[in-house]
Design a protein around this motif. Structure first.
Motif, mmCIF file in Angstrom:
data_model
loop_
_atom_site.group_PDB
_atom_site.id
_atom_site.type_symbol
_atom_site.label_atom_id
_atom_site.label_comp_id
_atom_site.label_asym_id
_atom_site.label_seq_id
_atom_site.Cartn_x
_atom_site.Cartn_y
_atom_site.Cartn_z
ATOM 1 N N UNK A 234 -9.958 10.927 -3.503
ATOM 2 C CA UNK A 234 -9.059 11.130 -2.098
ATOM 3 C C UNK A 234 -7.771 10.438 -2.359
ATOM 4 N N UNK B 179 -12.424 3.771 2.990
ATOM 5 C CA UNK B 179 -11.318 4.583 2.145
ATOM 6 C C UNK B 179 -10.203 4.748 2.794
ATOM 7 N N UNK B 180 -9.723 4.301 3.909
ATOM 8 C CA UNK B 180 -8.570 4.257 4.428
ATOM 9 C C UNK B 180 -7.773 2.981 4.128
ATOM 10 N N UNK B 181 -6.577 3.103 4.730
ATOM 11 C CA UNK B 181 -5.560 2.070 4.296
ATOM 12 C C UNK B 181 -5.679 0.769 4.697
ATOM 13 N N UNK C 102 -7.241 1.256 -11.914
ATOM 14 C CA UNK C 102 -5.883 1.072 -12.357
ATOM 15 C C UNK C 102 -5.596 0.788 -13.877
ATOM 16 N N UNK D 233 -1.824 2.433 -10.143
ATOM 17 C CA UNK D 233 -2.673 3.184 -9.664
ATOM 18 C C UNK D 233 -3.040 4.541 -10.334
ATOM 19 N N UNK E 34 0.918 -1.092 0.007
ATOM 20 C CA UNK E 34 -0.061 0.033 -0.007
ATOM 21 C C UNK E 34 0.942 1.277 0.002
ATOM 22 N N UNK E 35 0.354 2.216 -0.484
ATOM 23 C CA UNK E 35 0.988 3.601 -0.904
ATOM 24 C C UNK E 35 0.621 4.703 0.418
ATOM 25 N N UNK E 36 1.311 5.534 0.757
ATOM 26 C CA UNK E 36 1.233 5.980 2.046
ATOM 27 C C UNK E 36 0.281 7.098 1.784
ATOM 28 N N UNK E 37 0.118 7.480 0.437
ATOM 29 C CA UNK E 37 -0.506 8.637 -0.053
ATOM 30 C C UNK E 37 -2.032 8.808 0.389
ATOM 31 N N UNK E 38 -2.778 7.572 0.289
ATOM 32 C CA UNK E 38 -4.228 7.744 0.499
ATOM 33 C C UNK E 38 -4.795 6.465 0.312
ATOM 34 N N UNK E 39 -5.726 6.261 1.130
ATOM 35 C CA UNK E 39 -6.858 4.992 0.848
ATOM 36 C C UNK E 39 -6.257 3.866 0.566
ATOM 37 N N UNK E 40 -6.861 3.071 -0.487
ATOM 38 C CA UNK E 40 -6.458 1.749 -0.574
ATOM 39 C C UNK E 40 -5.588 1.788 -1.986
ATOM 40 N N UNK E 41 -4.714 2.739 -2.215
ATOM 41 C CA UNK E 41 -3.926 2.599 -3.585
ATOM 42 C C UNK E 41 -2.785 1.728 -3.232
ATOM 43 N N UNK E 42 -2.492 0.827 -4.015
ATOM 44 C CA UNK E 42 -1.450 -0.075 -3.938
ATOM 45 C C UNK E 42 -0.391 0.171 -5.279
ATOM 46 N N UNK F 205 -8.519 7.125 -6.778
ATOM 47 C CA UNK F 205 -9.586 6.500 -5.917
ATOM 48 C C UNK F 205 -10.374 7.708 -5.546
#
Lengths: 113, 115
Positions: free
Chosen positions: B55, B98-100, B35, B45, A93-101, B48
């Motif tokens: 965000x 929407x969080x990690x 993606x 990516x 996961x990326x630090x920037x936001x949400x669920x970005x991988x 999102x």
């Protein structure tokens, strides 16, 4: 920028052997590491994931290990079968936001019978 | 199946045109991400959406834009298509906030070819 490196790019094994795929990541803030399997022409499917508060996770023939200090994680498949043949992607996961991988470039696994 | 549906499955466009790709997910999946997967590469990516607002965004130019609707469906719009935009576009959803650290489930994708 952030990066995930994956090795090897191709892997050929005999049915019944074990297969190991290794990944390293650059973002020390990453704390979620999924693995996806993608068969030709199909969607990536989540096969296992691990969070940074554990060092190892197992699900039947599949296991993942994580070394946060070294920033690397590995996928282990035991007793491989021809249906395990596919492209495998690691991600972090990326630090920037949400669920970005951020994904590795993939490993093409071929299991011959 | 993941409950994530994308349309169309295949699309052919010419350079300079605009394209809209669509994604729908099951109720409760209020976070959607898009993606781009070039041939032989891992997914990259794009951005999102959570509660209809962007965000998070990857390294893609502004001609890549999106929308999320109250019924959890989503669109990816690409303007001024370039040859390098040819790729499989994947939509992914999660039921989280929407969080990690949340599991992503992908749709089958739209294969876009730009000629």
């Amino acid at each position: 920028g952030e990066n995930v490196e994956q090795h090897p790019s191709t892997l050929s094994v005999q049915e019944g052997d074990s297969a190991v795929i290794k990944c390293t990541y650059s973002d020390s803030a990453s704390n979620y590491f999924p693995w996806y399997k993608q068969e030709l022409g199909k969607r990536p499917q989540l096969i296992i994931d691990i969070r940074s508060n554990v060092g190892e996770k197992k699900d039947q023939r599949i296991a993942v290990t994580l070394n946060k200090t070294a920033k690397h994680f590995s996928l282990h498949i035991t007793e491989t079968q021809p249906e395990d043949s596919a492209v495998y992607f690691c991600a972090a996961n990326l630090n920037q936001a949400g669920t970005a991988l951020i994904f590795g470039k993939g490993t093409t696994l071929s299991v011959s019978s | 199946e993941t409950g994530v549906t994308q349309s169309p499955t295949h699309l052919i466009k010419t350079r300079g045109q605009q394209v809209t790709l669509r994604c729908s997910s099951q109720s409760g999946h209020n976070t959607v991400s898009w993606y781009q997967q070039a041939l032989g590469q891992g997914p990259q990516f794009i951005f999102q959406y959570y509660r209809e607002e962007e965000n998070g965004r990857g390294n893609f130019p502004p001609r890549f834009s999106g929308l999320q609707f109250p019924n959890y469906s989503s669109e990816l719009n690409v303007n001024a298509l370039e040859l390098d935009d040819s790729a499989l576009y994947l939509c992914a959803t999660t039921s989280g906030t929407g969080f990690r650290n949340e599991k992503l489930f992908f749709g089958s994708g739209t294969q876009l070819s730009v000629l």
